[in-house]
Design an enzyme around this catalytic site. Structure first.
Site, short mmCIF file in Angstrom:
data_model
loop_
_atom_site.label_atom_id
_atom_site.label_comp_id
_atom_site.label_asym_id
_atom_site.label_seq_id
_atom_site.Cartn_x
_atom_site.Cartn_y
_atom_site.Cartn_z
N HIS A 163 -1.38 -8.59 -2.10
CA HIS A 163 -2.48 -9.56 -2.07
C HIS A 163 -2.00 -10.89 -1.48
O HIS A 163 -2.66 -11.49 -0.62
CB HIS A 163 -3.02 -9.75 -3.48
CG HIS A 163 -4.02 -10.85 -3.63
ND1 HIS A 163 -5.38 -10.64 -3.65
CD2 HIS A 163 -3.86 -12.19 -3.78
CE1 HIS A 163 -6.01 -11.78 -3.79
NE2 HIS A 163 -5.11 -12.75 -3.89
N GLU A 164 -0.84 -11.35 -1.94
CA GLU A 164 -0.32 -12.63 -1.47
C GLU A 164 0.10 -12.56 0.00
O GLU A 164 -0.14 -13.50 0.77
CB GLU A 164 0.85 -13.08 -2.35
CG GLU A 164 0.48 -13.33 -3.80
CD GLU A 164 -0.63 -14.36 -3.97
OE1 GLU A 164 -0.70 -15.31 -3.16
OE2 GLU A 164 -1.44 -14.21 -4.90
#
Length: 271
Positions: free
Chosen positions: A144-145
């Site tokens: 996600h990051e």
């Protein structure tokens, strides 16, 4: 046709001036293909360099404070998972293969992780320990990051902030009252910045899901991850006033997308 009020006109001109519509990544199997508006004078290289300096200062401070974690089982987990995800980043943007990626684990009770512009990853031990993350769930977080970095969401946010500042300066020069400027800025914040930020979170969820699947991590772990996050975030603000989607919205989007990436996961784990 009714003429727009001066603050609206100023904002429109400010946000249009010097902006370019770009798409920082390919859509992938999850189909993220939204055009992004970036100020041309704020280049990818400039943002990456600015963030790299801040990242290195933070890592140096962590090392001096004795909280930069190296050589532990969790440090090895973070490195291994990150490298597998990084290897898939060029699927979305080929130039990511040349980024100077860095991965660090910080000893802190903070439940957080991030990947800044140019591939600078930082994970906090509190996230791993308090949520008791599996490798698949940790991959969902880091993926996600990484997706935020691939989509250049930071540069996009800086471009918007630049537009607001330019609009404010132009408005003051043209004699717009302070009340009008405050209303204009509030409108930009709630009608543009926050909805797009929620959109950015959704993009990071979807791209992160595909990165995890391609790297051989079970995409279904994203569901258990956000279930844990939701339990840990009791009392979070309502969706309308938050830059993050509500847990129910996020889970619904993930469930809808997981079938699209499961073939990639099965392919990765059958090698």
């Amino acid at each position: 046709m009714k003429r727009p009020s001066l603050p609206t006109t100023v904002l429109a001109c400010a946000l249009a001036a010097g902006c370019q519509a770009v798409n920082t990544t390919s859509g992938g199997a999850v189909g993220v293909d939204r055009k992004q508006y970036m100020f041309s004078m704020l280049s990818t290289e400039q943002v990456n360099q600015m963030y790299a300096q801040s990242y290195h200062e933070a890592i140096s401070q962590a090392a001096s404070a004795g909280v930069l974690v190296k050589g532990t089982a969790d440090a090895r987990r973070v490195q291994t998972i990150s490298q597998r995800l990084i290897a898939q980043a060029p699927v979305f943007r080929p130039d990511a293969a040349q980024w100077p990626w860095e991965v660090s684990l910080i000893d802190s009770q903070e439940m957080n992780a991030n990947c800044g512009p140019g591939g600078k990853i930082m994970v906090y031990t509190g996230l791993i320990e308090q949520l008791k993350l599996t490798d698949d769930e940790l991959a969902a977080v880091i993926g996600h990051e990484i997706a935020h970095a691939l989509r250049e969401h930071s540069r996009e946010a800086l471009s918007k902030a630049y537009g607001v500042e330019l609009a404010t300066q132009l408005g003051a020069a043209l004699g717009v009252g302070q009340g009008g400027l405050q209303m204009a800025n509030l409108g930009v914040e709630y009608l543009m910045t926050l909805p797009n930020s929620r959109g950015n979170e959704n993009e990071a969820d979807l791209i992160g899901l595909e990165l995890s699947a391609r790297a051989g991590y079970d995409p279904n772990a994203a569901l258990t991850l956000w279930e844990k996050m939701a339990r840990a975030a009791n009392g979070a603000p309502p969706e309308f006033m938050s830059t993050h989607p509500s847990s129910s919205t996020r889970m619904s989007n993930l469930r809808e997308t997981i079938p699209k990436v499961m073939p990639l996961y099965r392919q990765a784990t059958s090698r």
